[in-house]
Motif scaffolding. Structure first.
Motif, PDB file in Angstrom:
ATOM      1  N   ARG A  39       0.785  -1.344  -0.100  1.00  0.00           N
ATOM      2  CA  ARG A  39       0.065  -0.123  -0.001  1.00  0.00           C
ATOM      3  C   ARG A  39       0.833   1.172   0.057  1.00  0.00           C
ATOM      4  O   ARG A  39       0.340   2.522  -0.119  1.00  0.00           O
ATOM      5  N   LEU A  40       2.190   1.237   0.084  1.00  0.00           N
ATOM      6  CA  LEU A  40       3.121   2.290   0.124  1.00  0.00           C
ATOM      7  C   LEU A  40       3.843   2.625  -0.955  1.00  0.00           C
ATOM      8  O   LEU A  40       4.220   1.562  -1.677  1.00  0.00           O
ATOM      9  N   GLN A  41       3.740   3.775  -1.547  1.00  0.00           N
ATOM     10  CA  GLN A  41       4.701   4.165  -2.504  1.00  0.00           C
ATOM     11  C   GLN A  41       6.126   4.778  -1.964  1.00  0.00           C
ATOM     12  O   GLN A  41       5.836   5.857  -1.415  1.00  0.00           O
ATOM     13  N   MET A  42       7.113   4.373  -2.306  1.00  0.00           N
ATOM     14  CA  MET A  42       8.351   4.687  -1.695  1.00  0.00           C
ATOM     15  C   MET A  42       9.184   5.213  -2.546  1.00  0.00           C
ATOM     16  O   MET A  42       9.405   4.432  -3.614  1.00  0.00           O
ATOM     17  N   THR A  43      10.058   6.207  -2.311  1.00  0.00           N
ATOM     18  CA  THR A  43      11.268   6.771  -2.942  1.00  0.00           C
ATOM     19  C   THR A  43      12.112   7.053  -2.132  1.00  0.00           C
ATOM     20  O   THR A  43      11.834   7.821  -0.978  1.00  0.00           O
ATOM     21  N   ALA A  44      13.434   6.917  -2.472  1.00  0.00           N
ATOM     22  CA  ALA A  44      14.594   7.515  -1.709  1.00  0.00           C
ATOM     23  C   ALA A  44      15.299   8.344  -2.499  1.00  0.00           C
ATOM     24  O   ALA A  44      15.748   8.216  -3.575  1.00  0.00           O
ATOM     25  N   GLU A  45      15.928   9.457  -1.630  1.00  0.00           N
ATOM     26  CA  GLU A  45      16.906  10.345  -2.299  1.00  0.00           C
ATOM     27  C   GLU A  45      17.707  10.858  -1.001  1.00  0.00           C
ATOM     28  O   GLU A  45      17.174  11.345   0.107  1.00  0.00           O
ATOM     29  N   ASP A  46      18.894  10.921  -1.282  1.00  0.00           N
ATOM     30  CA  ASP A  46      19.931  11.509  -0.342  1.00  0.00           C
ATOM     31  C   ASP A  46      19.556  11.021   0.991  1.00  0.00           C
ATOM     32  O   ASP A  46      19.656  11.678   1.961  1.00  0.00           O
ATOM     33  N   ASP A  47      19.533   9.471   1.095  1.00  0.00           N
ATOM     34  CA  ASP A  47      19.399   8.846   2.535  1.00  0.00           C
ATOM     35  C   ASP A  47      18.075   9.393   3.339  1.00  0.00           C
ATOM     36  O   ASP A  47      18.020   9.181   4.361  1.00  0.00           O
ATOM     37  N   VAL A  48      17.002   9.686   2.509  1.00  0.00           N
ATOM     38  CA  VAL A  48      15.696  10.084   3.094  1.00  0.00           C
ATOM     39  C   VAL A  48      14.572   9.501   2.212  1.00  0.00           C
ATOM     40  O   VAL A  48      14.605   9.388   1.175  1.00  0.00           O
ATOM     41  N   THR A  49      13.813   8.783   2.777  1.00  0.00           N
ATOM     42  CA  THR A  49      12.782   7.903   2.279  1.00  0.00           C
ATOM     43  C   THR A  49      11.558   8.744   2.232  1.00  0.00           C
ATOM     44  O   THR A  49      11.197   9.165   3.327  1.00  0.00           O
ATOM     45  N   THR A  50      10.810   8.919   1.169  1.00  0.00           N
ATOM     46  CA  THR A  50       9.532   9.650   1.040  1.00  0.00           C
ATOM     47  C   THR A  50       8.365   8.368   1.125  1.00  0.00           C
ATOM     48  O   THR A  50       8.583   7.864   0.000  1.00  0.00           O
ATOM     49  N   ILE A  51       7.372   8.394   1.886  1.00  0.00           N
ATOM     50  CA  ILE A  51       6.353   7.280   1.739  1.00  0.00           C
ATOM     51  C   ILE A  51       5.058   7.995   1.610  1.00  0.00           C
ATOM     52  O   ILE A  51       4.728   8.860   2.249  1.00  0.00           O
ATOM     53  N   LEU A  52       4.378   7.598   0.305  1.00  0.00           N
ATOM     54  CA  LEU A  52       3.234   8.074   0.102  1.00  0.00           C
ATOM     55  C   LEU A  52       2.038   7.177   0.411  1.00  0.00           C
ATOM     56  O   LEU A  52       2.147   5.770   0.033  1.00  0.00           O
ATOM     57  N   LEU A  53       0.948   7.549   1.024  1.00  0.00           N
ATOM     58  CA  LEU A  53       0.063   6.399   1.494  1.00  0.00           C
ATOM     59  C   LEU A  53      -1.333   7.158   1.230  1.00  0.00           C
ATOM     60  O   LEU A  53      -1.667   8.193   1.839  1.00  0.00           O
ATOM     61  N   THR A  54      -2.177   6.595   0.543  1.00  0.00           N
ATOM     62  CA  THR A  54      -3.702   6.931   0.323  1.00  0.00           C
ATOM     63  C   THR A  54      -4.376   6.204   0.771  1.00  0.00           C
ATOM     64  O   THR A  54      -4.417   4.680   0.688  1.00  0.00           O
ATOM     65  N   LEU A  55      -5.161   6.786   1.838  1.00  0.00           N
ATOM     66  CA  LEU A  55      -6.389   6.325   2.469  1.00  0.00           C
ATOM     67  C   LEU A  55      -7.595   6.245   1.933  1.00  0.00           C
ATOM     68  O   LEU A  55      -8.018   7.056   0.947  1.00  0.00           O
ATOM     69  N   THR A  56      -8.381   5.342   2.398  1.00  0.00           N
ATOM     70  CA  THR A  56      -9.716   5.080   1.708  1.00  0.00           C
ATOM     71  C   THR A  56     -10.576   5.872   2.581  1.00  0.00           C
ATOM     72  O   THR A  56     -10.241   6.313   3.815  1.00  0.00           O
ATOM     73  N   GLN A  57     -12.094   6.146   1.997  1.00  0.00           N
ATOM     74  CA  GLN A  57     -12.953   6.838   3.109  1.00  0.00           C
ATOM     75  C   GLN A  57     -13.460   5.849   4.321  1.00  0.00           C
ATOM     76  O   GLN A  57     -13.296   6.443   5.295  1.00  0.00           O
ATOM     77  N   GLU A  58     -13.381   4.623   4.087  1.00  0.00           N
ATOM     78  CA  GLU A  58     -13.881   3.804   5.254  1.00  0.00           C
ATOM     79  C   GLU A  58     -12.526   3.905   6.389  1.00  0.00           C
ATOM     80  O   GLU A  58     -12.827   3.995   7.506  1.00  0.00           O
ATOM     81  N   GLU A  59     -11.279   4.020   5.916  1.00  0.00           N
ATOM     82  CA  GLU A  59      -9.950   4.296   6.840  1.00  0.00           C
ATOM     83  C   GLU A  59     -10.303   5.439   7.612  1.00  0.00           C
ATOM     84  O   GLU A  59     -10.048   5.288   8.670  1.00  0.00           O
ATOM     85  N   THR A  60     -10.613   6.647   7.011  1.00  0.00           N
ATOM     86  CA  THR A  60     -10.579   7.820   7.693  1.00  0.00           C
ATOM     87  C   THR A  60     -11.813   7.967   8.412  1.00  0.00           C
ATOM     88  O   THR A  60     -11.773   8.504   9.454  1.00  0.00           O
ATOM     89  N   LEU A  61     -12.945   7.283   7.917  1.00  0.00           N
ATOM     90  CA  LEU A  61     -14.087   7.374   8.877  1.00  0.00           C
ATOM     91  C   LEU A  61     -13.764   6.702  10.096  1.00  0.00           C
ATOM     92  O   LEU A  61     -14.561   6.964  11.108  1.00  0.00           O
ATOM     93  N   ALA A  62     -12.873   5.717  10.242  1.00  0.00           N
ATOM     94  CA  ALA A  62     -12.708   5.022  11.666  1.00  0.00           C
ATOM     95  C   ALA A  62     -11.820   5.711  12.365  1.00  0.00           C
ATOM     96  O   ALA A  62     -11.714   5.345  13.670  1.00  0.00           O
TER      97      ALA A  62
END
Length: 101
Positions: A39-62
């Protein structure tokens, strides 16, 4: 973050963990939600990892009030964890999942 939406959250880790097994966990209302590599989109640059995560309506409603967030990762027996961060979870007036007309 607002409840009932589909936000894409950006998490950063001060290490290149893009090829590690990664868990992004959220705790709200006493419930823990954990998302793994698929579920995670990860990219790394200069020893820093950026993680993108898109949540669903159901997940944020919880979630309500606030959520604690932490990233943990493991590779070759070495495990790391970020500090726990808190994010606000804003309320909405119309509760529940909404659909397009």
């Amino acid at each position: 973050m607002k409840r009932g939406t589909t936000p894409t959250l950006t998490l950063t880790v001060d290490a290149d963990i893009s090829d590690w097994t990664v868990y992004a966990s959220f705790k709200s209302n006493g419930e823990v939600f954990t998302f793994e590599n698929d579920r995670l989109q990860m990219t790394a640059e200069d020893d820093v990892t950026t993680i993108l995560l898109t949540l669903t309506q159901e997940e944020t409603l919880a979630m309500q009030g606030s959520a604690e967030v932490q990233v943990r990762a493991i590779k070759n027996g070495t495990a790391i964890a970020t500090y726990i961060q808190r994010i606000d979870v804003d309320r909405i007036l119309k509760d529940g999942v909404i659909d397009e007309l």
